[in-house]
Design a protein around this motif. Structure first.
Motif, mmCIF file in Angstrom:
data_model
loop_
_atom_site.group_PDB
_atom_site.id
_atom_site.type_symbol
_atom_site.label_atom_id
_atom_site.label_comp_id
_atom_site.label_asym_id
_atom_site.label_seq_id
_atom_site.Cartn_x
_atom_site.Cartn_y
_atom_site.Cartn_z
ATOM 1 N N PRO A 58 49.036 6.275 -71.277
ATOM 2 C CA PRO A 58 50.197 5.578 -70.725
ATOM 3 C C PRO A 58 51.516 6.058 -71.319
ATOM 4 C CG PRO A 58 48.493 4.033 -71.422
ATOM 5 C CD PRO A 58 48.093 5.380 -71.929
ATOM 6 N N GLY A 59 52.544 6.012 -70.508
ATOM 7 C CA GLY A 59 53.874 6.411 -70.937
ATOM 8 C C GLY A 59 54.727 6.704 -69.731
ATOM 9 N N GLY A 60 55.796 7.463 -69.941
ATOM 10 C CA GLY A 60 56.665 7.778 -68.818
ATOM 11 C C GLY A 60 57.878 8.572 -69.238
ATOM 12 N N LYS A 61 58.831 8.648 -68.337
ATOM 13 C CA LYS A 61 60.026 9.463 -68.518
ATOM 14 C C LYS A 61 60.900 8.947 -69.655
ATOM 15 C CE LYS A 61 60.152 10.365 -63.614
ATOM 16 N NZ LYS A 61 60.765 9.947 -62.360
ATOM 17 N N GLU A 79 54.800 -0.855 -68.813
ATOM 18 C CA GLU A 79 53.521 -0.541 -68.164
ATOM 19 C C GLU A 79 52.367 -1.430 -68.616
ATOM 20 O OE1 GLU A 79 52.248 3.516 -68.186
ATOM 21 O OE2 GLU A 79 54.204 4.262 -67.543
ATOM 22 N N LEU A 80 52.342 -1.749 -69.912
ATOM 23 C CA LEU A 80 51.154 -2.393 -70.486
ATOM 24 C C LEU A 80 51.392 -3.784 -71.062
ATOM 25 C CD1 LEU A 80 49.794 0.646 -72.537
ATOM 26 C CD2 LEU A 80 49.192 -0.007 -70.201
ATOM 27 N N THR A 115 48.387 -7.981 -75.547
ATOM 28 C CA THR A 115 47.115 -7.584 -74.945
ATOM 29 C C THR A 115 47.427 -6.674 -73.764
ATOM 30 O OG1 THR A 115 46.115 -9.696 -75.566
ATOM 31 C CG2 THR A 115 45.007 -8.438 -73.845
ATOM 32 N N PRO A 116 46.915 -5.446 -73.777
ATOM 33 C CA PRO A 116 47.234 -4.519 -72.682
ATOM 34 C C PRO A 116 46.840 -5.065 -71.307
ATOM 35 C CG PRO A 116 46.160 -3.353 -74.481
ATOM 36 C CD PRO A 116 46.041 -4.819 -74.785
ATOM 37 N N ALA A 117 47.771 -4.930 -70.370
ATOM 38 C CA ALA A 117 47.547 -5.329 -68.983
ATOM 39 C C ALA A 117 48.280 -4.331 -68.096
ATOM 40 C CB ALA A 117 48.074 -6.744 -68.740
#
Length: 161
Positions: A58-61, A79-80, A115-117
């Motif tokens: 996960p990640g991005g610009k 994102e998470l 908690t990742p979602a």
């Protein structure tokens, strides 16, 4: 931070198929570890996205003027729904796709709050390092995936001595 050069000539521009210059897209990606450091969190790219239907870290610009650390915290929050609290740079690599060029800054995230979602509707999964070789990743992630698999093998060899 180690740099892995992948399909790059050291220039920040590449030629697009129409003959124009492509700039390099700066991206930050989190290799989010579970507390036991045995699994990493992966997100499945949506079918309509570039390199869709592939697993990714996960990640991005990175936004103009934004530090890598700030981009990582912002992207993983968006994102998470997590806040990374302990992370270190792993490597940076450049990859030229036919239609774009990316510079990926990978960070190992060893602690986080929340908690990742999948806040953007993406599927998430915790994957053991032993599973990574059987999953499909974007081409630009391949060398990092290979390094993680190699590290797992090295850890197993160290334990058996």
């Amino acid at each position: 931070m180690p740099t892995i050069a992948a399909e790059t000539d050291g220039d920040d521009t590449a030629q697009d198929p129409a003959g124009g210059a492509m700039s390099t897209l700066e991206v930050v990606a989190g290799i989010v570890w579970n507390p036991a450091a045995e699994h990493v969190l992966l997100a499945l790219r949506k079918p309509g996205q570039h390199q869709g239907d592939r697993w990714e870290f996960p990640g991005g610009k990175v936004e103009p003027g934004e530090t890598l650390d700030a981009a990582l915290v912002r992207e993983l929050g968006e994102e998470l729904d997590i806040v990374p609290t302990a992370f270190v740079p792993r490597c940076t690599l450049v990859h030229a796709y036919p239609d774009k060029r990316v510079r990926l800054h990978f960070m190992d995230v060893t602690r986080f709050d929340g908690t990742p979602a999948g806040r953007e509707g993406q599927t998430l999964r915790w994957a053991a390092l032993s599973e990574l070789g059987s999953l499909t990743f974007p081409e630009a992630n391949r060398s990092v995936v290979d390094a993680l698999i190699s590290e797992r093998s090295s850890r197993r060899e160290d334990r058996s001595r």
